[in-house]
Design a protein around this motif. Structure first.
Motif, mmCIF file in Angstrom:
data_model
loop_
_atom_site.group_PDB
_atom_site.id
_atom_site.type_symbol
_atom_site.label_atom_id
_atom_site.label_comp_id
_atom_site.label_asym_id
_atom_site.label_seq_id
_atom_site.Cartn_x
_atom_site.Cartn_y
_atom_site.Cartn_z
ATOM 1 N N VAL A 208 -0.946 -5.049 29.292
ATOM 2 C CA VAL A 208 -1.986 -5.588 28.495
ATOM 3 C C VAL A 208 -3.056 -4.211 28.518
ATOM 4 O O VAL A 208 -3.487 -4.087 29.927
ATOM 5 C CB VAL A 208 -2.546 -6.791 28.924
ATOM 6 N N PHE B 131 1.929 -3.620 25.424
ATOM 7 C CA PHE B 131 2.948 -2.460 25.644
ATOM 8 C C PHE B 131 3.935 -2.712 26.716
ATOM 9 O O PHE B 131 3.734 -3.848 27.108
ATOM 10 C CB PHE B 131 2.210 -0.994 25.850
ATOM 11 N N GLU C 54 -3.266 0.646 39.138
ATOM 12 C CA GLU C 54 -4.100 -0.452 38.497
ATOM 13 C C GLU C 54 -3.424 -1.750 38.899
ATOM 14 O O GLU C 54 -2.191 -2.008 39.094
ATOM 15 C CB GLU C 54 -3.613 -0.437 37.038
ATOM 16 N N GLU D 101 -3.088 -5.711 39.306
ATOM 17 C CA GLU D 101 -3.003 -6.773 37.992
ATOM 18 C C GLU D 101 -2.466 -8.028 38.459
ATOM 19 O O GLU D 101 -1.432 -8.158 39.080
ATOM 20 C CB GLU D 101 -2.336 -6.215 36.874
ATOM 21 N N ASP E 264 0.445 -1.537 38.218
ATOM 22 C CA ASP E 264 0.660 -0.826 36.795
ATOM 23 C C ASP E 264 0.427 0.400 36.932
ATOM 24 O O ASP E 264 -0.548 1.098 36.757
ATOM 25 C CB ASP E 264 0.105 -1.456 35.719
ATOM 26 N N LYS F 244 4.167 4.916 31.823
ATOM 27 C CA LYS F 244 3.842 3.885 32.828
ATOM 28 C C LYS F 244 5.382 3.525 33.206
ATOM 29 O O LYS F 244 5.389 2.253 33.781
ATOM 30 C CB LYS F 244 3.166 2.942 32.139
HETATM 31 MN MN MN Z 1 -2.503 -1.788 33.289
#
Ligand code: MN
Length: 294
Positions: free
Chosen positions: A83, A117, A143, A145, A174, A187
């Motif tokens: 997201v 994504f 990141e 999450e 992430d 990613k």
């Molecule tokens: Mn992220």
């Protein structure tokens, strides 16, 4: 229940500082046809098998949690959904940092305009496997999450029924290489989706919209946030994602990160903590081919 996968693909229930080995539960799963259907068979049956899992746990041998290698609680998610910009402060940060802006493509667009994504399923690892830096001359960012693990198949799920499709929650990292290429490429490197330390079932976690969390690198806090600040909350994310894709048991939604993203390099140790879910340490290493079994 806190359900983990550890060592040589064993299944455990976490009780405080110990793990109870409940791997024998796998013997009760039906043998898979070829091709195997989408979805994790254990997570799909977790609700039904829960009483059996808990009774097994109470009479199985104990291992200190520090003595095992924690793998991703989901071995083979059919997809990992990401997201973009789900926290206002991170969206602002992304617009101010040129390196991040390239990835975020935020430029004032709402999440709905940007869409979701996907990260490659093969990027998934558990905390003990760590993150491997494949391109040391480029910037890799963390990141942290809240990650939702789907427990029940669904498509076009209404938001007010969405939490019925949740098997549990985990901490997600992430990871991303900054640069001009498509986000799904940057990613999806091997080890760039860390999930752990275990799957905490909804009764352990309660409201997913009121969890404090933080991520530190080498003991210095970089990210500190609360899921209260999500722009799209967990039910709405599940509902929205399921308008595009059928969600299968074991699918992972990484729900977006708060401000404070920053680079890591080999030798760093990330520590991530989510209230009522758990905490995990993840080492950053120079690249090496991932271990078989992921
Ligand atoms: Mn992220």
């Amino acid at each position: 229940v806190r359900l983990c996968r550890f060592d040589d693909d064993r299944v455990g229930v976490v009780q405080g500082d110990v793990i109870r080995d409940v791997s024998s539960i796998l013997g009760r799963l039906p043998s898979a046809p070829h091709p195997a259907p989408w979805g994790d068979p254990l997570i799909a049956r977790l609700q039904r098998m829960r009483a059996a899992v808990e009774s097994l746990a109470n009479r199985s041998r104990m291992r200190p949690i520090d003595a095992v290698r924690l793998l991703s609680p989901v071995a083979r998610p059919s997809k990992i959904i990401g997201v973009p910009g789900n926290y206002h402060a991170h969206a602002r940060e992304a617009e101010q940092d040129a390196a991040v802006r390239q990835y975020a493509a935020a430029s004032g667009r709402s999440i709905e305009e940007q869409g979701l994504f996907l990260k490659a399923s093969t990027a998934i690892v558990g905390p003990s496997e760590g993150v491997s830096i494949k391109f040391p001359n480029r910037r890799t960012d963390h990141e942290v999450e809240l990650s939702v693990v789907i427990g029940r198949q669904g498509v076009d799920i209404p938001a007010d029924r969405a939490l019925e499709h949740v098997a549990g929650y985990a901490i997600g990292l992430d990871m991303v290489v900054r640069g001009p290429e498509d986000r799904s490429l940057r990613k999806s490197l091997d080890t760039y989706a860390v999930l752990g330390p275990w799957l905490a079932t909804p009764d352990e976690v309660g409201d997913p919209g009121s969890l404090d969390f933080e991520l530190a690198v080498n003991g210095v806090v970089r990210q500190r946030g609360s899921t209260r600040d999500m722009i799209l909350d967990v039910p709405r994310l599940i509902a929205w994602a399921s308008t595009f894709y059928t969600l299968f048991p074991g699918d992972v939604i990484m729900t977006g990160t708060c401000e404070g993203v920053g680079p890591v390099v080999p030798g760093d140790r990330m520590s991530a903590r989510f209230e009522r879910v758990g905490e995990m340490r993840v080492d950053v290493r120079a690249w090496a081919p991932p271990e078989s079994g992921g």
